[in-house]
Design a protein around this motif. Sequence first.
Motif, PDB file in Angstrom:
ATOM      1  N   GLY A 268      29.609  45.900  46.799  1.00 45.02           N
ATOM      2  CA  GLY A 268      29.743  45.307  48.123  1.00 45.02           C
ATOM      3  C   GLY A 268      28.635  45.761  49.045  1.00 45.02           C
ATOM      4  O   GLY A 268      27.516  46.046  48.612  1.00 45.02           O
TER       5      GLY A 268
ATOM      6  N   THR B 210      33.991  44.682  44.660  1.00 44.91           N
ATOM      7  CA  THR B 210      35.002  45.265  45.519  1.00 44.91           C
ATOM      8  C   THR B 210      34.805  44.930  46.985  1.00 44.91           C
ATOM      9  O   THR B 210      33.743  44.454  47.395  1.00 44.91           O
ATOM     10  N   ALA B 211      35.844  45.198  47.770  1.00 46.05           N
ATOM     11  CA  ALA B 211      35.848  44.968  49.221  1.00 46.05           C
ATOM     12  C   ALA B 211      35.457  43.511  49.483  1.00 46.05           C
ATOM     13  O   ALA B 211      36.033  42.595  48.909  1.00 46.05           O
TER      14      ALA B 211
ATOM     15  N   LEU C 234      40.264  44.425  46.839  1.00 42.14           N
ATOM     16  CA  LEU C 234      39.836  44.560  48.234  1.00 42.14           C
ATOM     17  C   LEU C 234      39.647  46.019  48.609  1.00 42.14           C
ATOM     18  O   LEU C 234      38.800  46.343  49.455  1.00 42.14           O
ATOM     19  N   ALA C 235      40.435  46.900  48.014  1.00 40.57           N
ATOM     20  CA  ALA C 235      40.324  48.335  48.278  1.00 40.57           C
ATOM     21  C   ALA C 235      40.598  49.086  46.986  1.00 40.57           C
ATOM     22  O   ALA C 235      41.567  48.795  46.277  1.00 40.57           O
TER      23      ALA C 235
END
Length: 533
Positions: free
Chosen positions: A145, A184-185, A208-209
């Motif tokens: 990310g 990710t994220a 997302l996390a």
Amino acid sequence: MTVLGTRLDPRAEEYRGRRAAMLADLDALAAEHAKALAGGGEKYVTRHRSRGKLLARERIELLLDPDAPFLELSPLAAWGTEYPVGAALVTGIGVVEGTECLITASDPTVRGGASNAWTLKKALRANEIALANRLPVINLVESGGADLQAQKEVFIPGGALFRDLTRLSAAGIPTIAVVFGNSTAGGAYIPGMSDHVVMVSDRAKVFLAGPPLVKVATGEDADDESLGGAAMHARTSGLADYFALDEPDALRTARRIVRRLNWTKLGPAPATPDAAAPRFEEDELLGLVPGDLKTPFDPREVLARVVDDSDFDEFKAEYGPSLATGWARVHGYPVGVLANARGVLFSAESQKAAQFIQLANQRDVPLVFLHNTTGYMVGRDYEQGGIIKHGAMMINAVSNSKVPHISILMGASYGAGHYGMCGRAFEPRFLFSWPSARAAVMGPKQLAGVLTLVSRQSAAAAGRPFDEEGAEAIRAMVEQQVEAESVPAFLSGRLYDDGVIDPRDTRTVLGLCLSAVHGAEVRGSRGYGVYRM
């Protein structure tokens, strides 16, 4: 006869000097390209390979059809900045299952493939090209990310990446994400917003996390696989459409997806698929551009080594001779050409260009702009003769033309001449530079001279003595700065072009670009803004 001849003498001392200078520039350019090819360096490349992973360009090579060309875009992105050359991303156009696709590949050897401001600009330019030319998009993803140290430059504008994916899909242009590692994220939305998603078993991680942030935010304990692994997304969340056993399997799956698109181009096929090669050697393009860009050179010598059969049907050859305009074909595709012949653009050249651009739009013919201009002519007689309104007429025509434009900066591209010849701000479908090119508001000596003159007049108006020695030092500094900021590597590093190319590759690059632009409908404008007559 419309077949071009040549006056070039490869044995002449002047030619040999120009050739040697161009080869030296190409060697310097190759050294900068090598930095992009090296990725994050030997340490991180070795670590990446030790994990059984392919490098970004190796993934692209396996994705493409055997022996298919790959037109890499913006390879010098971030040159001259604090970030690595190439911006941790590879972008370009290549053929997959017979279909031209826009391909991007994260380079995880550079800070884990994290995105900085230049990565973002490069990715957005790739999406722009895909949308304008109707090219299916394949994103080869392995990125953590946003580079958190650069978040202030990435977070706000970075949303455009997600916007682009949805707009491409809404325009009926397929988007494919192949996830090899972390996504990710914000990066999780790349597969989340793509039409087709392939994930590699035990390698792809999309969430997302990650586990640490989940623990802090919710107190929940979770491992990578249950939180965002490929198997989970294939069997539980449904985010993965295809579950690949390893990287080669993922790339085979992506090829299969493209084959099932049954993709067809909207533009016409080449008029002459078996086009005749130029009658003169492309190698001779190395010795054309003078070291002093104020010295003109004949662009017809370039065309004789680029267009099919060296056949160029010139339009208004006797009128406005500082701009050559005419019709040709490149790899069978018809084109209209505008090429600066003597540097300066006068009123006649501007009016000729406006008419020619209208004709190309009437016939639905793409335009190729070959830059070597110091701008529009200045001086009392020319101002009284209407150079402003005539230059504006040319810029109006370029601005409102709807056929595809391709620009090549060969020599100078200064001032409003850069605009009139379809510079970056006028959204050519593609823009490439030769190593000899220079682009700025004006030449370094002229700009420094103007500043010195203004300083001298200011001192006289204030009644103070003019510091000649100090002015000379400032003049030298300004010249050096403008020269440094107008060279191709600097401009390419800021994505003001799509790459710096070897002059010998000009015909090939134009052919690949023309093939790409015909993915979309090729249709000219039928109306223009008001011309100030």
